[in-house]
Design a protein around this motif. Sequence first.
Motif, PDB file in Angstrom:
ATOM      1  N   HIS A   5       0.742  -1.398  -0.002  1.00 54.19           N
ATOM      2  CA  HIS A   5       0.127  -0.095  -0.140  1.00 54.19           C
ATOM      3  C   HIS A   5       0.872   1.211  -0.069  1.00 54.19           C
ATOM      4  N   HIS A   7       1.525   5.496  -1.795  1.00 55.52           N
ATOM      5  CA  HIS A   7       1.046   6.657  -2.603  1.00 55.52           C
ATOM      6  C   HIS A   7       2.352   7.429  -3.009  1.00 55.52           C
ATOM      7  N   HIS A  42      -4.906   6.672  -4.904  1.00 57.33           N
ATOM      8  CA  HIS A  42      -6.523   6.765  -4.684  1.00 57.33           C
ATOM      9  C   HIS A  42      -6.947   6.984  -5.967  1.00 57.33           C
ATOM     10  N   GLU A  85      -5.855   2.197  -4.943  1.00 55.45           N
ATOM     11  CA  GLU A  85      -6.636   1.974  -3.649  1.00 55.45           C
ATOM     12  C   GLU A  85      -8.046   2.649  -4.186  1.00 55.45           C
ATOM     13  N   HIS A 140      -6.079  -0.896   5.039  1.00 56.73           N
ATOM     14  CA  HIS A 140      -6.031  -0.498   6.173  1.00 56.73           C
ATOM     15  C   HIS A 140      -7.280  -0.824   7.195  1.00 56.73           C
ATOM     16  N   ASP A 192       1.435   2.499   3.518  1.00 54.60           N
ATOM     17  CA  ASP A 192       0.424   3.524   3.171  1.00 54.60           C
ATOM     18  C   ASP A 192       1.377   4.851   3.091  1.00 54.60           C
ATOM     19  N   HIS A 194       3.033   8.318   2.209  1.00 53.75           N
ATOM     20  CA  HIS A 194       2.476   9.404   1.236  1.00 53.75           C
ATOM     21  C   HIS A 194       3.434  10.392   0.841  1.00 53.75           C
TER      22      HIS A 194
HETATM   23 FE   LIG Z   1      -3.835   4.658   1.170  1.00 48.08          FE
END
Ligand SMILES: [Fe+2]
Length: 251
Positions: A5, A7, A42, A85, A140, A192, A194
């Motif tokens: 996961h 970004h 996303h 995602e 998540h 996750d 970012h």
């Molecule tokens: Fe995410």
Amino acid sequence: MIDFHSHFLPNVDDGAKNLPESLEMLRLSKASGVDTVVSTSHCYAFHGSKSITHFLEKRKTAYSLVCDAIKSEKDAYPKIVLGSEVHLVKNLSTFPELPLLCIENTDYILIEMPFGKWKDEDFEEIYRIKNLGLKPIIAHIDRYFEFSEKFSELFSLNLLYQANAESFISHSNRKKLLELFETDSLHILGSDMHNLSSRPPCFAEAYRIIEKKFGTPYSHYIDTASQRILENKTVPVPKLPRLNPIKKLIL
Ligand SMILES: [Fe+2]
């Protein structure tokens, strides 16, 4: 290690702001021991097919930019697998482009649950996505402990569930995460990530905590499940050994 996961693609969503940030996130991941990063920018399909097509174009541009930048120095970067995602919206299952959002060369699709209270129609939508032959992975799961009264409905759909690395790094959620493993409701891990500041690459740190605190059967299970997803194979039920009470106390 496979980070499921992330970004890091520049300017696609609220992740990396530009190419240098994107490359540094990838470099740090690789230096920490992550071999593969699944890109899960996303995708909000609030406007149906149009939103998905727009997302895919943006993703393609950002991906080309990153690939061009790393091609001469491939060893310094993890392997990238494209995915997304996908926020769960009404009628998501009816959009013909939905399979294009799956993790590259698989039928697995990372789904983000709605932000508010989950309704019956949300579960029905996931059921319809499953009926299309796609294999939803819920992103998540650790973010939703406050909705745990709805967990039995979600888990009855018999899906795969991903947890974020940061939840293993802080002590507060470790017992709840162990419970998910013990009830065969946790399968894979993702950073996750970012950016480089507030949500940096942290997969390896969490992975090592799992190895140390939960034990190697747990980290090996994550490896196996992650690898099998990328090969589009079925994922075995965790059935992990229970932790002894003393280990549980010092989680
Ligand atoms: Fe995410």
